[in-house]
Design an enzyme around this catalytic site. Structure first.
Site, PDB file in Angstrom:
ATOM      1  N   SER A 157       0.810  -1.023  -0.109  1.00 51.73           N
ATOM      2  CA  SER A 157       0.376  -0.432   0.243  1.00 51.73           C
ATOM      3  C   SER A 157       0.867   0.933  -0.356  1.00 51.73           C
ATOM      4  O   SER A 157       1.445   1.736  -0.945  1.00 51.73           O
ATOM      5  CB  SER A 157      -0.634  -0.020   1.212  1.00 51.73           C
ATOM      6  OG  SER A 157      -1.921   0.943   1.168  1.00 51.73           O
TER       7      SER A 157
ATOM      8  N   GLU B 281     -13.012   6.189   7.152  1.00 48.00           N
ATOM      9  CA  GLU B 281     -11.608   7.086   7.618  1.00 48.00           C
ATOM     10  C   GLU B 281     -10.796   8.681   6.897  1.00 48.00           C
ATOM     11  O   GLU B 281     -10.934   8.489   6.760  1.00 48.00           O
ATOM     12  CB  GLU B 281     -10.421   5.754   8.219  1.00 48.00           C
ATOM     13  CG  GLU B 281     -10.846   5.010   8.807  1.00 48.00           C
ATOM     14  CD  GLU B 281      -9.390   3.672   8.814  1.00 48.00           C
ATOM     15  OE1 GLU B 281      -9.315   2.974   9.631  1.00 48.00           O
ATOM     16  OE2 GLU B 281      -9.435   3.597   7.901  1.00 48.00           O
TER      17      GLU B 281
END
EC number: 5.4.2.3
Length: 559
Positions: free
Chosen positions: A67, A387
């Site tokens: 990521s 988030e």
């Protein structure tokens, strides 16, 4: 386990010895480490994915990515049969096999687990594992290790899906298990088709000026930039300029959603010429998205984070539901009040939570971590979670989608072209555009873009929905992070005794003050998050609570 299967495992595992002195743990992001020590772990996760596939009798995914980590790192995670994260009760097994010291103990762990979980090793039908990787140079050799692991379990085959974003792989697993076509082209077709549908349903007369229609995207020098270039060719009505697409520049270095959100500065390749233009940033594997605008005479930005994306989505969906439920001539019993819920963690800015509640929305807090947010969002007819870091999505229940299809069919017969029918078609298109398996920067970006055009808003109008409260995050090194035990979605510390009362006394000193502490999931630190009406007050509150943590359980408390 029969002898043939046991000997295959013993032989293949001996070729992938675990690295000495490295202990890995399967977190929300799977396993992550320097790529040089991951060969054995990825091989073993290949076996875990194969066992999961036999257990569930469904397609499972395995993604090789780290990521937003630096390019020399890599990682591996499993996409479960739903397209979501690996079932939490399998995480301890992932940890134990990743850290087994030798082939004998490794195979014994598998034997015991197979027996406990009642996994049919002599598979009746062959099952498949979809394997993908991002653009990291280490991905290719790790992919081979994963394939080796998968094929070490008799009756399971690895299907190499090539270079993908993480959300693409999750989407493919979910689609396969629903009996749908699930190639990369199918993914692009679904996104572009539903985007086109929403563009066709834009209200008449919503014309934004040229500057408001342009979008510049920072691709983080990762896989997302590459894929967005392909997708862009299939779209109309979007004036997009893609930078940091990976042709030059280093993955996640001075670029990407994580960098932009944390540092609040412009990424590489952005500058004074971009002031006032809407900009967006993907992270390295394209499962996070944040927006920003560049400020004049500065490298600073106005950040539009995951909380603001959530607010935009919630506003739009609430409005479509309101239109859809305007009962005219129909009998009232046909009216279905969809249960719409918004899910956040305690890290969501307090101003966003207050804004969402002002809209009359139900807001639920969960502990930190996508798996908790996703699980809670799935309890609603429509559950939206994000988030602040830009990871999130919208979940629609099967029951609601069936109701919506039925309502849409009826409206096309009785009220074709009505506002209600348009609202039903818009919601149907959103269920296809958004990636319901996992947060997806590409699908999220398209949904943001079409909603801004629908509203006729610039990025500045969007950003003015509410003003974020200044916040500060700190971490305090401690001897034992497990000494802090939290409750109420990590907003209250129940241990050590007395610490919460002391924190409350500090919070009371600041207007609109809010502060909580929680143990890190990976290192011996306690994280402190504080908010207040000014940056100075937020800093002071965070620092005073950090001192409390140190007094109660830091190194100074042990002298």
């Amino acid at each position: 386990m029969n002898e043939r299967q046991r000997s295959i495992l013993l032989k293949s595992s001996s070729r992938f010895p675990p690295p000495q002195g490295v202990r890995l743990s399967y977190g929300t992001a799977g396993f992550r480490a320097d790529a040089s020590v991951l060969q054995s772990t990825v091989y073993r996760v290949g076996i875990l994915a194969a066992l999961r596939s036999l257990k569930t009798q469904s397609v499972i995914g395995l993604m090789i990515t780290a990521s937003h980590n630096k390019v020399s790192d890599n990682g591996v995670k499993v996409a479960d049969s739903s397209g979501g994260m690996l079932a939490q009760d399998w995480e301890p097994f992932a940890d134990s096999i990743a850290n087994a010291p030798d082939p004998q103990s490794f195979v014994q762990l598998i034997c015991d687990f197979v027996k406990k979980e009642n996994i049919p090793l002599e598979a009746v039908k062959t099952t498949g594992i979809l394997v993908g990787r991002d653009t990291r140079p280490s991905g290719e050799s790790l992919l081979e290790a994963a394939k080796e692991g998968v094929s070490s379990i008799v009756g399971v085959v690895a299907i190499d899906m090539g270079i993908l974003t993480t959300p693409q792989l999750h989407w493919m697993v979910r689609a396969r298990n629903k009996g749908m076509e699930a190639s990369e082209l199918d993914y692009f077709n679904q996104l572009s088709g539903s985007f086109r549908c929403l563009m066709d349903l834009l209200p008449q007369g919503n014309k934004t000026n040229e500057m408001h229609t342009k979008l510049i995207v920072d691709g983080s020098n990762g896989v997302g930039g590459e894929k967005l270039e392909i997708l862009m060719k299939m779209l109309t009505g979007l004036n997009m300029d893609i930078r940091n697409s990976g042709k030059e520049g280093v993955l996640n270095e001075g670029v990407g959603a994580d960098y932009v959100q944390k540092e609040k500065v412009v990424p590489c390749s952005f500058g004074s010429a971009d002031v006032g233009i809407r900009c967006a940033s993907l992270d390295g594997d394209a499962d996070r998205l944040v927006y920003f605008s560049c400020l004049a005479n500065s490298n600073k930005i106005d950040l539009v984070d995951g909380d603001k994306i959530l607010s935009l989505f919630a506003l739009f969906i609430k409005e479509q539901l309101r239109i859809l439920n305007e009962v005219e001539t129909e009998k009232v019993e046909k009216y279905h009040q969809a249960h719409l819920g918004v899910v956040q963690t305690a890290y969501a800015n307090g101003a966003s939570t207050a804004y969402l509640k002002q809209l009359g929305l139900e807001v639920i807090l969960t502990p930190t971590g996508v798996k908790y947010l996703h699980e809670k969002a799935a309890e609603f007819d429509i559950g939206i979670y994000f988030e602040a870091n830009g990871h999130g999505t919208i979940l629609f229940s099967e029951h609601f989608i069936r109701w919506l299809e039925d309502r849409s069919d009826k409206l096309s017969l009785t009220s074709k072209g009505s506002e209600q029918q348009k609202a039903a078609l818009r919601l149907m298109a959103v269920t296809k555009l958004i990636n319901q398996a996992v947060g997806d920067a590409l699908s999220g970006l398209l949904l943001v873009e079409v909603i801004l055009q629908h509203m006729g808003w610039s990025i500045h109008q969007w950003n003015e929905l509410y003003e974020d409260l200044p916040s500060r995050q700190l971490k305090v090194k401690v001897l034992d992070r497990t000494a802090v035990v939290t409750a109420n979605a990590e907003t209250v510390a129940v241990k050590p005794l007395g610490i919460q009362e002391a924190i409350n006394a500090e919070i009371a000193k600041y207007p609109r003050g809010r502060c909580f502490i929680r143990p890190s999931g990976t290192e011996d630190v306690i994280r402190v998050y504080a908010e207040a009406i000014t940056q100075e007050a937020a800093d002071d509150l965070a620092n005073s609570v950090a001192r409390l943590v140190d007094q109660f359980l830091g190194f100074s408390s042990s002298h």
